[in-house]
Each structure stands twice: as C-alpha cells, then as structure tokens.
Design a protein around this motif. Structure first.
Motif, mmCIF file in Angstrom:
data_model
loop_
_atom_site.group_PDB
_atom_site.id
_atom_site.type_symbol
_atom_site.label_atom_id
_atom_site.label_comp_id
_atom_site.label_asym_id
_atom_site.label_seq_id
_atom_site.Cartn_x
_atom_site.Cartn_y
_atom_site.Cartn_z
ATOM 1 N N PRO A 1 0.820 -1.199 0.000
ATOM 2 C CA PRO A 1 0.000 0.000 0.000
ATOM 3 C C PRO A 1 0.873 1.276 0.000
ATOM 4 C CG PRO A 1 -0.731 -1.528 1.709
ATOM 5 C CD PRO A 1 0.595 -2.007 1.227
ATOM 6 N N LYS A 2 0.388 2.302 -0.682
ATOM 7 C CA LYS A 2 1.058 3.598 -0.713
ATOM 8 C C LYS A 2 0.163 4.615 -0.025
ATOM 9 C CE LYS A 2 3.073 7.098 -3.785
ATOM 10 N NZ LYS A 2 3.423 7.472 -5.192
ATOM 11 N N ALA A 3 0.728 5.321 0.940
ATOM 12 C CA ALA A 3 -0.057 6.264 1.728
ATOM 13 C C ALA A 3 -0.472 7.479 0.898
ATOM 14 C CB ALA A 3 0.736 6.707 2.949
ATOM 15 N N PHE A 4 -1.583 8.052 1.261
ATOM 16 C CA PHE A 4 -2.087 9.281 0.653
ATOM 17 C C PHE A 4 -1.826 10.415 1.635
ATOM 18 C CE2 PHE A 4 -6.013 12.000 -0.163
ATOM 19 C CZ PHE A 4 -5.502 12.597 -1.301
ATOM 20 N N SER A 5 -0.998 11.398 1.236
ATOM 21 C CA SER A 5 -0.635 12.485 2.150
ATOM 22 C C SER A 5 -0.377 13.759 1.371
ATOM 23 C CB SER A 5 0.617 12.112 2.948
ATOM 24 O OG SER A 5 1.766 12.123 2.100
ATOM 25 N N TYR A 6 -0.267 14.882 2.099
ATOM 26 C CA TYR A 6 -0.024 16.178 1.463
ATOM 27 C C TYR A 6 1.353 16.251 0.808
ATOM 28 C CZ TYR A 6 -3.996 17.715 4.284
ATOM 29 O OH TYR A 6 -5.240 17.835 4.864
ATOM 30 N N SER A 7 2.288 15.450 1.290
ATOM 31 C CA SER A 7 3.669 15.539 0.802
ATOM 32 C C SER A 7 4.030 14.440 -0.188
ATOM 33 C CB SER A 7 4.644 15.496 1.987
ATOM 34 O OG SER A 7 4.492 14.275 2.703
ATOM 35 N N MET A 8 3.034 13.675 -0.635
ATOM 36 C CA MET A 8 3.356 12.541 -1.498
ATOM 37 C C MET A 8 3.909 13.017 -2.832
ATOM 38 S SD MET A 8 -0.443 11.217 -2.537
ATOM 39 C CE MET A 8 0.231 9.669 -3.136
#
Length: 646
Positions: A638-645
């Motif tokens: 899984p790849k996280a969803f974030s503001y800095s992706m």
C-alpha cells in the motif's frame, strides 16, 4: 528640436490616446529660462547641456529613472555660461525616461523630464516622411539586414546598419528582431531590444541599437506562466525561497553544459486586483527578479493591466510597456524563431481613477497585430525553421472541454502559420498542463503550461497544505525547452523537484477524503460541503486501482505498468486529482471559507488507471516521452495518501 519650456508645464510626449501630461512646478531656487529637450540625444563622452539661468556652482543635477528601475545618477556642474550649464557625461546614465532634479543644500526642485537616448551617430541625414532613423551596430560597426519595426510596419538595416522607418509613432516604440547569434544588453533582466518614442510625428527621431555577437545555437529557455505576485498568501516568501532558488539551479545546470540560458514569462507576472490595495504592480514584480543572472523576455497577460483604466487597452498597458517593452515582438535564438503575441484586449468596464473595474478582457489578437505577424513571418525563407509562438491565453482549448479555439480568432493565427512545418505554441493562463496535437494542423502543437504560482500560491500558504500544486495536480513549475540547432525538445520542471519527476501515483485503496481527516476545524456547514468538492473520493475504493497523473503527457508518450512481470492495461481517464482537492478546497473548508470557483480542482485528461490483482503488490511503472526519455517508479503498495506525497 523636440523641447519643452519648463516651470509652466512639462511635456512628456504622447502616442495613441495617451494624454499629454502637464504638471505645475514651484520655483524655490529661482531658476529662469529653463528648457529641456523631450529627448536628450547623447554620444559617449560628450557633455550634457541644460539651458537656463540661476544655477550655482555646487548644485547637483540628478537623473531619476521614472520607471523606478535603475539607479539615480547625480552629476556635478562642469561649466557655466550665459545660456545654461554643462554636465560631464556618465557611463552610468542609461537609456530611458528620467525626472531631472536640482539639489541645492537641503532643497530639491524638479526642473524637467526627458528621455535619455544614446546615439552612435548624430549625422545620419533625414529623409522625406521618415520619422525614425538609426543604426544597428556592434561596437560601432553597422549590421546589415536586421529587422526593425514599430509594431505596424517593418524595415531592414542597410549594408551600413542604417534604417529608416516612416512610423506613425502611435505605438510609442521602435524595436528590433534580435538576429540569430547576437544578444542585446539587459537591464534588471529585461532585454533592451526596444526604444521608446515621443510620439511627435513632426520630427525625425534617432534610435540606435547595439547588439553583440553570441553563439546561441545551443540554448535553453524556461517558460514561466502565471507568476501572479501580489504580496498575499505568503507569495513573496514562497517565490524567493522556492522558485528563485530552483530557477537559479536550473540556469547553472545549463550553463555548466555551455548552453545559453533564458527565461520567457507567459503573462500574469502581476495581479491587477492588488495593484493598488497591496501597492504591487509590474515594477514590484521586476524588483523580485532583477538580480537573476540571465535575460527574461516577457509576455503580457490579462492581469498585467492598470485596473483603473477602462475600455482602453493601450493606456491600461502603459506601465507594462514602459518597463517590460512592447506587448508583441520577435527574436531569434540560434536557429529558432520566437514570436511573442498579445492575445488580450483589456476592457475593464467601470474602471476609473481610484476605482477598479470588472477587469474583464477579450481573448483575441487584434487585426493590426495579425497583419504584423504575417509580415514578420514573411521574412523567414526556410519554412522548416522551428517557430515558437508565445501567448498568454492558449490557442487551443483544453481537450477535456470539447471546444476548439481558446483564442477567439485562433484560425487567423493558424492561417498565418500555414507553410511552416515545425511550429510550437507555448501558453499559460489556465494554471494547468495540457498538450494539443491536432490531425488537421499536424505542423502545430501546443503546450499549455502549469503555473509558477500553482493555485495562486494558496496551497503553500502558512497553515495550509505546505505543498505547491496546480489545479490539475501538476506541481507548480515551468517548462524548459532545449534547442541544439534546429532540434528542440521540452519538459515540465516542478519547482523543488528534479527534471526526472514527471508523474505521481495514487493507490486508490488508500485515497479517502473526509471532513474529519482533511477539514477537522470546519463547522458543520462547511463540513457538509466535503462531497461537493471531493466527489468520488469521499467513498472507499477497494478495487486495487492505481491512478497515474502524467502532467506532460501527449499522444506520443508511452505508459507501461507491470505487476510481477505481467503488463497491465492502462486506461486514460478524465477526473480530478485527489491531492489538489485536499491541498486547496479542503483547506478552505477547514477555515470555514468557500473555495474560490476559479481555483478548485478541475477535470484533467492526463490521468490513467490500472487495476492490480492485489492490494499489496509492487508495480513497475515506466513512462516514456516523445524524445525517448524514460521516467520510472517502483510503486510499493500500500502507498499512503498524504499532502507531501510525490
């Protein structure tokens, strides 16, 4: 002689519908019989004479640039006579408009306004009906066959570098097309290929141009769209700490390869709505870039006009033209011919002194300018020569809109380019990236470029998402075109990212936008608006789908995705980028504010979907551009969803 008698009024010249300026002046120093030429023609080393009496030996005469750009030059009096004074010539006194002030002890007095104009030769004879003349030279040697224009008509320099132009002077300027493998001086990054005129048609004016040899066959140029500096949203801080650092590193990268480096703005350097409220205009934009070590050419955008001027595009663009030069022009860098157009007609209904109008405009190239373009291109004999046409509003609309021309008379531009086989349009205005290749015009392609300001500097504002992202999910940035001879290639450069960063991936299994996570401080009213802006991303998606955003994509690119060595089907789709949604709209909801409709996420077609077989598999993603460059990501899921992706 073009001259003015002072103390009663000061004449600064006029063109088109610009008014004659009259200013009453006081006379505390009791000067008499003052007269100042409207244009002060200077030859290097020659003295400067000012007519008038009442001067004293220790008086200082100051020349202050009227644009606010440049240095105030103080000159001492060298000689007195019964008619006036003589000042020593100064190399620091550059061409341009100046206020002239006398300083005596603690008292200063404005004594005139003039245009300083350096000339190589004062003995070029007049010719009937020729209102502008001069010489284009390199260190005093005339250069033949240089194009000279006033924005209406063209001429070429003769074997001695001399030109004559029967100009109406209505545009108030004369300028050259910089020849291939030459350069002009720059002032605060602005190339000095233009000279302002008085607008007085009863006299012939001399305007010379000095150019210097420079091999530009191998060059790179950065296209900078929609900078929108306005002293709001922490834009100055973001611009100086992020963009200026990035563009300087880019310029150093190319200089290390012995490439000449330039930049070319695509309009909206400023923001008309804040010209007066924040006292931030064209001059202030230039103050922020003037120390960059390379030339910046400029394009006018719809936000670069004076919002107090209604229904007069020419007068409303006066500050732009006086500082940055003509709004349409051309130059040659190496084998590439660049044409910069003005496809904005500013209407601004309701504007008046002290009142900002509606700031509306028409996206059209005027008939006068179309004719100028046709003539300009007629001088190019080799129709395979690369031609780059630059404008603010795109020529073609976003492919997702289903319409044809964004510039209303776009067909006239296309018709003018008929016969040329290698034409690229570079445009801004939209704050997104899209590329257009039309079957009916295979010789023309367009790159509409994401903005330096991204979402008008909102997402990087203090307390917001701490990233810099455009409405389509592209990183805020600019485009780079590399040229070697007649070969050109380009790529989009995200600010703060390496040139190899050309796409972003989302594991949609982990993309879920909720008010609790992304707008926790919003009240109930604004939390309820989450679905309006986040749409499909407010619902869980456990289909093992992966979304790719490839911002520079065009039909000549190739995208390959493999899972455990097996190639997956890649489907192009049109939807909104989820990172932009949480970086702008959700941030506005979080402070109980309605997102501005022009700034919210829009549908984009440079998105692609693939479906994996497992939520935990690793994908090998390869994107190949039209030039054979390959960009890769090993996507661990899984790849996280974030503001800095990334």
């Amino acid at each position: 002689m073009l001259s003015t008698t002072l103390l009663n009024y000061t004449f600064v010249g006029c063109s088109k519908s610009e008014p004659v300026v009259k200013e009453a002046t006081s006379n505390p120093l009791q000067l008499k019989h003052l007269s100042m030429p409207a244009v002060l023609n200077l030859s290097k080393g020659n003295a400067i004479n000012i007519i008038g009496t009442g001067f004293k030996e220790k008086d200082i005469i100051s020349f202050s640039p009227r644009s606010g750009q440049g240095t105030i030059i103080d000159l001492s009096i060298k000689e007195f006579n019964d008619k006036g004074i003589t000042l020593d010539y100064s190399d620091a006194l550059e061409d341009g408009k100046y206020d002239i002030t006398i300083k005596r002890e603690s008292t200063s007095q404005l004594i005139g306004k003039t245009v300083v104009n350096h000339v190589l030769r004062l003995d070029i004879p007049d010719k009937p009906n020729m209102t502008v003349k001069g010489i284009v030279h390199t260190e005093g040697k005339g250069i033949a066959n240089v194009l000279v224009t006033d924005g209406e008509i063209f001429t070429k320099t003769d074997a001695d570098g001399i030109y004559y132009l029967p100009s109406s002077k209505k545009n108030g300027v004369v300028y050259i097309t910089i020849p291939s493998n030459y350069q002009v001086a720059r002032r605060n990054t602005v190339p000095q290929f233009f000279k302002l005129l008085t607008g007085i048609t009863s006299e012939s004016e001399i305007r010379d141009f000095e150019i210097k040899p420079l091999n530009t066959q191998n060059h790179a140029i950065a296209f900078l769209a929609d900078i929108h500096l306005a002293n709001r949203n922490d834009d100055i801080k973001q611009f100086q700490e992020n963009f200026l650092k990035d563009i300087q590193e880019t310029s150093e990268y190319y200089r290390a390869q012995n490439k000449q480096f330039y930049a070319l703005t695509l309009g909206d350097q400023s923001w008309d709505a804040y010209w007066y409220d924040n006292n931030f205009k064209i001059k202030e934009y230039l103050d922020n870039v003037k120390d960059l070590p390379f030339t910046i050419f400029n394009t006018i955008g719809n936000h670069d006009y004076n919002p107090y001027i209604a229904m007069n595009d020419f007068v409303a663009s006066a500050e732009y033209r006086n500082i940055l030069g003509p709004t349409y022009y051309s130059m040659n860098l190496g084998n590439v011919h660049y044409v910069i157009l003005d496809n904005v007609v500013y209407t601004n209904t309701g504007g008046n002194n002290g009142i900002i109008g509606d700031r509306e405009y028409d996206n059209i190239v005027t008939p006068e300018q179309v004719k100028w373009l046709q003539t300009n291109l007629s001088f190019i004999e080799d129709k395979s020569k690369p031609v780059v046409v630059v404008m603010h509003v795109p020529l073609y609309s976003n492919p997702t809109s289903g319409s044809n021309y964004a510039t209303k008379n776009g067909q006239e531009i296309v018709d003018a380019l008929a016969g040329f086989t290698n034409v690229k349009i570079m445009s801004g205005h939209t704050h997104i990236n899209y590329r257009v290749n039309k079957l009916e015009t295979p010789h023309i392609s367009e790159e509409n470029i994401g903005a330096v300001s991204a979402t008008w500097w909102w997402t990087g504002r203090s307390g917001y998402a701490d990233n810099h992202i455009c409405k389509d999910g592209s990183p805020g940035g600019y485009s780079i075109m590399e040229a070697e001879g007649s070969k050109t290639k380009s790529y989009y450069k995200g600010i703060g990212f390496a040139k190899e960063y050309q796409f972003r991936t989302y594991d949609l299994n982990n993309v879920l936008i909720t008010s609790e996570t992304h707008a926790p401080k919003a009240n109930a009213t604004y939390k309820a608006k989450t679905a309006t802006y986040a749409g499909e991303y407010t619902k869980e998606n456990k289909k093992n789908e992966v979304l790719l955003n490839v911002w520079g994509y065009n039909k000549n690119w190739k995208i390959t995705v493999k899972e455990n060595g097996k190639e997956l089907e890649v489907k192009q789709t049109t939807k909104k980028d989820p990172l932009h949604i949480i970086s702008y709209a959700m941030q506005r909801l979080n402070v109980n504010a309605e997102p501005t409709s022009s700034f919210i996420s829009g549908n984009t077609s440079h998105l692609f979907l693939v479906t994996a077989s497992s939520p935990k598999s690793t994908l090998e993603i390869m994107v190949e551009d039209e030039y054979g460059n390959i960009y890769e990501e090993t996507m661990t899921r899984p790849k996280a969803f974030s503001y800095s992706m990334r």
